[in-house]
Design an enzyme around this catalytic site. Structure first.
Site, short mmCIF file in Angstrom:
data_model
loop_
_atom_site.label_atom_id
_atom_site.label_comp_id
_atom_site.label_asym_id
_atom_site.label_seq_id
_atom_site.Cartn_x
_atom_site.Cartn_y
_atom_site.Cartn_z
N SER A 222 0.82 -1.21 0.00
CA SER A 222 0.00 0.00 0.00
C SER A 222 0.86 1.27 0.00
O SER A 222 1.65 1.45 -0.92
CB SER A 222 -0.94 -0.05 1.21
OG SER A 222 -2.07 0.69 0.95
N HIS A 365 -7.88 -5.61 1.38
CA HIS A 365 -6.62 -4.86 1.40
C HIS A 365 -5.73 -5.37 2.53
O HIS A 365 -5.97 -5.08 3.70
CB HIS A 365 -6.98 -3.39 1.61
CG HIS A 365 -5.84 -2.44 1.50
ND1 HIS A 365 -5.13 -2.27 0.33
CD2 HIS A 365 -5.28 -1.60 2.40
CE1 HIS A 365 -4.19 -1.35 0.53
NE2 HIS A 365 -4.25 -0.95 1.78
C1 GTR Z 1 -5.61 3.58 1.82
C2 GTR Z 1 -5.11 4.76 1.11
C3 GTR Z 1 -4.15 4.26 0.11
C4 GTR Z 1 -3.13 3.36 0.76
C5 GTR Z 1 -3.55 2.66 2.01
C6 GTR Z 1 -2.52 2.16 2.99
O1 GTR Z 1 -6.79 3.78 2.51
O2 GTR Z 1 -6.15 5.51 0.63
O3 GTR Z 1 -3.59 5.22 -0.71
O4 GTR Z 1 -1.91 3.91 0.85
O5 GTR Z 1 -4.59 3.19 2.66
O6 GTR Z 1 -1.38 2.58 3.03
O7 GTR Z 1 -2.90 1.26 3.71
#
Ligand code: GTR
Length: 384
Positions: A222, A365
């Site tokens: 991320s 995620h």
């Molecule tokens: C999300 C964010 C992303 C990403 C992420 C993270 O919500 O919008 O750009 O970087 O978090 O780092 O977990």
């Protein structure tokens, strides 16, 4: 955790393919002066540097790498959680410039089995739960499993270089070593500073007799996936770069405006990208480049992306397209067997080519063991 504002922008974001604008993307193989780029020499001498400069000026900001001295000191403050299989090294890296110094902390596990030199995997970590030592072993950072497979593992926490906070991100390496960066429209920001930290870790790898810095992997998830990509574009010493779910400002094409957009990311994380990137809030179509030009800066070294179906905010299709288009540099300039011929919708499993790879998995995620194991399969294939 999502802040309420981000929660709202996630709900209001576009997730409809039919609403994705027609894409006009710049050609990696035509220079600014209109020259057709077909050879390694023209790519490296002309086009590559144009693209690096555009990313630096418009997207990420600079990564200044000049300094007067660097030193490494083993500190060993923490008990080794895996004494049977690995040696733990905790190292303070101190960098001096203009009479000032900054110290960052990095942790290593070196396999006990074998003499080495060991290939090394570096994770740029940002999760608060690991903040004081990055030692925890779980799916996200499977230290023991990686050691068993013969890797040395290394990690540092982003905040040992630059805090991940809009108000204080400069209170690390930026204000101490590179104060002239502050206020420049393409000055170093947090993503660049984290990438700088990875480079200093590599400085140490190169001096370490038990590490094989030629088989080195830079990994980020991320936000640190974005940082890893930019660091590797600036530092050719990384053999492999693995960006998991790096999304907007990382793997994904900004001009698709699918999920997280340039405006959304700049408002929520104003300390990550160059100030100039704000010019493209709600105006992605005006960007002179897009993220499809990033993998080519890493070529012919290996680059790997992964996405999750439940992470539409990061735009999996935009990540795939970025790599599919970006891999043309590896394929057409460097002659790698790196041509992606499958459409995103037709993918049936991981795509593991020579020097580029991709997978998408079920779930949300996160960086998981499934991601690691597929990446390691890719690595093994490339190494053969
Ligand atoms: C999300 C964010 C992303 C990403 C992420 C993270 O919500 O919008 O750009 O970087 O978090 O780092 O977990």
């Amino acid at each position: 955790l999502l802040s309420p504002i981000n929660g709202m922008s996630q709900i209001l974001a576009n997730y409809d393919e039919d609403k994705v604008p027609a894409l006009i993307l710049s050609d990696p193989f035509v220079s600014e002066k209109g020259r057709l780029i077909q050879s390694i020499t023209d790519w490296e001498k002309i086009r590559r540097s144009e693209i690096v400069r555009l990313f630096q000026d418009k997207v990420y900001g600079q990564i200044p790498s000049d300094f007067e001295a660097i030193s490494f000191e083993k500190v060993n403050e923490t008990a080794n959680p895996y004494p049977e299989i690995a040696d733990l090294e905790e190292v303070n890296i101190t960098v001096k410039r203009n009479g000032k110094s900054h110290t960052m902390r990095i942790n290593f596990f070196l396999p006990k089995d074998g003499k080495g030199p060991f290939p090394v995997i570096l994770l740029i970590n940002y999760l608060p739960k690991y903040a004081d030592g990055t030692l925890v072993d779980e799916a996200f950072w499977p230290v023991q499993e990686l050691i068993r497979r013969g890797f040395a593992t290394a990690s540092f926490h982003a905040e040992t270089v630059a805090p991940d906070i809009a108000e204080t991100f400069q209170d690390g390496v930026i204000s101490t070593l590179y104060p002239e960066q502050i206020g420049q429209a393409n000055g170093m920001k947090a993503l660049g500073a984290w990438g700088w930290g990875a480079m200093r870790a590599m400085d140490y790898f190169e001096k370490h007799s038990k590490l094989d810095s030629k088989i080195s992997v830079l990994v980020g998830h991320s936000r640190t996936g974005k940082a890893a990509l930019w660091a590797s574009a600036n530092d050719p010493r990384w053999a492999f770069t693995y960006a998991n779910e790096s999304g907007c400002g990382g793997a994904a094409l900004s001009k698709r405006k699918f999920g997280e957009t340039v405006g959304a990311i700049n408002r929520r994380f104003p300390h990550w990208f160059a100030d100039n990137f704000n010019q493209y809030n709600e105006k992605e179509e005006d960007l002179p480049i897009d993220q499809h030009l990033l993998p080519g800066l890493i070529a012919p070294r290996s680059v790997y992306y992964s996405s999750a179906k439940g992470d539409q905010w990061a735009d999996p299709k935009g990540e795939y397209l970025g790599l599919q288009l970006g891999s043309r540099v590896a394929a057409e300039i460097y002659g790698k067997k790196a041509a992606f011929d499958q459409g995103f919708e037709d993918l049936e499993g991981p795509v593991h080519l020579e020097s580029v790879g991709y997978h998408i998995r079920e779930g949300k995620h996160d960086l998981t063991w499934e991601d690691w194991s597929l990446f390691l399969e890719f690595m093994e294939k490339v190494e053969k």
